[in-house]
Scaffold this active site. Structure first.
Site, mmCIF file in Angstrom:
data_model
loop_
_atom_site.group_PDB
_atom_site.id
_atom_site.type_symbol
_atom_site.label_atom_id
_atom_site.label_comp_id
_atom_site.label_asym_id
_atom_site.label_seq_id
_atom_site.Cartn_x
_atom_site.Cartn_y
_atom_site.Cartn_z
ATOM 1 N N THR A 121 49.292 -38.336 41.030
ATOM 2 C CA THR A 121 49.411 -39.792 41.153
ATOM 3 C C THR A 121 48.170 -40.524 40.636
ATOM 4 O O THR A 121 48.167 -41.749 40.551
ATOM 5 C CB THR A 121 49.757 -40.211 42.598
ATOM 6 N N ASP B 268 54.289 -45.694 48.457
ATOM 7 C CA ASP B 268 54.630 -45.354 47.063
ATOM 8 C C ASP B 268 54.696 -43.868 46.682
ATOM 9 O O ASP B 268 55.766 -43.328 46.405
ATOM 10 C CB ASP B 268 53.686 -46.111 46.102
ATOM 11 N N ARG C 234 41.780 -38.105 43.285
ATOM 12 C CA ARG C 234 40.794 -38.449 42.249
ATOM 13 C C ARG C 234 39.889 -37.268 41.909
ATOM 14 O O ARG C 234 39.736 -36.904 40.749
ATOM 15 C CB ARG C 234 39.924 -39.632 42.707
ATOM 16 N N GLU D 26 42.357 -39.981 48.880
ATOM 17 C CA GLU D 26 41.644 -40.455 47.688
ATOM 18 C C GLU D 26 40.812 -39.334 47.069
ATOM 19 O O GLU D 26 40.724 -39.204 45.843
ATOM 20 C CB GLU D 26 40.728 -41.644 48.028
ATOM 21 N N GLU E 65 49.885 -48.859 37.043
ATOM 22 C CA GLU E 65 51.280 -48.444 37.246
ATOM 23 C C GLU E 65 52.235 -48.875 36.142
ATOM 24 O O GLU E 65 53.154 -48.121 35.771
ATOM 25 C CB GLU E 65 51.797 -48.938 38.609
#
Ligand code: DMJ
Length: 450
Positions: free
Chosen positions: A429, A207, A79, A75, A344
């Site tokens: 992502t 994913d 981010r 994360e 998404e």
């Protein structure tokens, strides 16, 4: 974006997240101004330069990583590191690269395992990596496979291959491992590469491993052919083993495998339409090849299903996942009827519009945007909706990816003159665009064949 940003600035400046109903800030990511950093490139791309400059000052003067304890490596990379790198890529301002170097060095310890597969957690303060309890010490597929774009870009821009070498080792390790038709289960032992679960999914925990196979290949100038092979093998495996069609509406969906086939699909899977479209457009066999045509077709069908996840609900918002039963396609599960502002579907609409120019994707994007505006807007920002089956007040949570991804993709989808070119850059992502680095000492020679 202006409304969400104003609430964040007035009520939660420098905090990780804004609580959009109560108008308070909270530091649920260790205290790194996550929403601020995640939003930088969205502000830039929307032309909100004054807001960008104010945020840059905070990064320069107040952003520190030496006070933060344990964080998620994944994360924090997608981010925070991704946010800093994209802000640097777009603005050219070195303050972002300097902060990224500091953060990258603190995260890099996580890669010091026998296989090079990173551990899930690390203390930024002490630079000490840790096993994550809830995974039983295993690495998560989506996490270990979604840090490569960032660490390669960082190494390239700093001229320091120690970062890119760490990133490259992960996919080099995977290129020697045997999955199921290119698909891997969600848990892997970072000590020896052992596969630790039966569950295969393009949803939660699986994913973005598949997303990064394709995008890492693109980032390196399409020379690491092994990555493209691994991606294509996985897409063949997905079509063979996971792709299903519902009844009565014949909606395409990607099921999970967990022992047998599990007929459900997470909203998270909706990224796949965009990735398949990008893979088709860049297919070495040609955009007209049978494989690329198949992938574009699946991309379109899957994204249509994802849009139906929104349009079939009274709120016109999608739940966290849907299940499929013969004769009753697309049922909202009572355990997860919420919409937490996820990006998404907007992401796939943007990429499909770039690739096909079909105006239907803009129309669908506008419908989703309008539903968010109607159902999620609060006094200070936008909140998650607890149950998409009924009209209720939003909850007091606004994830940073709403500003980083959802709003960015919905905006770029409608902007005919936007500055991001999918031929020359990849989105990480978390929707942070990074210009490709091309082949060289920051890519992997072991993944380059022929
Ligand atoms: C984001 O942090 C990223 O898109 C990640 O890949 C998946 N989860 C959220 C958004 O849903």
């Amino acid at each position: 974006m202006r409304h969400a940003w104003k609430g964040y600035k007035d009520r939660a400046w420098g905090r990780d997240e804004l609580k959009p109903v109560s108008g308070r800030g909270h530091d649920n990511w260790g205290g790194m101004g996550v929403t601020l950093v995640d939003s930088l490139d969205t502000l830039w791309l929307m032309g909100l330069r004054q807001e960008f400059d104010e945020a840059k000052k905070w990064v320069r003067d107040s952003l520190r990583f030496d006070r933060t304890g344990d964080v998620s490596v994944f994360e924090t990379t997608i981010r925070e590191l991704g946010g800093l790198l994209a802000a640097f890529d777009l603005s050219g301002d070195k303050v972002f690269l300097d902060k990224a170097r500091d953060l990258g060095q603190r995260l890099a310890h996580a890669f010091d395992t026998p296989t090079g597969i990173p551990k899930g957690s690390t203390s930024l303060r002490e630079g000490r990596a840790k096993d994550v309890g809830w995974t039983g010490g295993n690495a998560v597929l989506a996490e270990l496979g979604s840090v490569e774009l960032e660490f390669r870009y960082l190494g390239y821009k700093l001229g320091d291959a120690s970062f890119s070498d760490k990133a490259n080792r992960v996919f080099e390790q995977f290129s020697t491992m045997k999955g199921t038709q290119g698909l891997f289960p969600i848990y892997v032992d970072p000590r020896n590469g052992g596969l630790k679960s039966r569950k295969i999914t393009f949803g939660a925990l699986g994913d973005s491993y598949y997303e990064y196979l394709l995008k890492t290949w693109l980032q390196g100038g399409r020379t690491e052919t092994r990555l493209r092979e691994m991606y294509d093998e996985a897409m063949d495996g997905m079509v063979d083993l996971l792709l299903q069609h519902s009844s009565p509406s014949n909606l395409a969906y990607v099921a999970d495998i967990d022992g047998g086939t599990v007929h459900k699909m997470d909203h998270l899977v909706c990224f796949l339409g965009g990735v398949l479209a990008l893979g088709a457009k860049t297919d070495p066999r040609g955009f007209d090849s049978p494989r690329a045509r198949r992938d574009l077709h699946v991309a379109e069908a899957l994204t249509h299903t994802c849009v139906q996840m929104y349009l079939r609900q009274p709120t016109k918002l999608a739940p966290e996942f849907v299940t499929f039963r013969r004769g009753a396609d697309m049922v909202v599960a009572p355990s997860a009827p919420f919409y937490i502002l996820r990006p998404e579907t907007a992401e796939s609409l943007f990429v499909l519009h770039e690739v096909t120019k079909n105006p239907v994707y803009r129309d669908w994007g506008w419908e989703i945007f309008s539903a968010i505006e109607a159902r999620c807007r609060t006094a200070h920002g936008y909140g998650s909706v607890p149950d998409v089956r009924k009209v209720t007040k939003p909850d007091d949570r606004m994830e940073s990816f709403f500003l980083a991804e959802t709003l960015k993709y919905l905006y770029l989808l409608q902007d005919p003159n936007h500055a991001v070119d999918l031929e020359t850059a990849v989105f990480n992502t978390e929707a942070h665009p990074l210009r490709n680095i091309g082949p060289g000492k920051y890519t992997s020679s072991r993944l380059t064949t022929g």
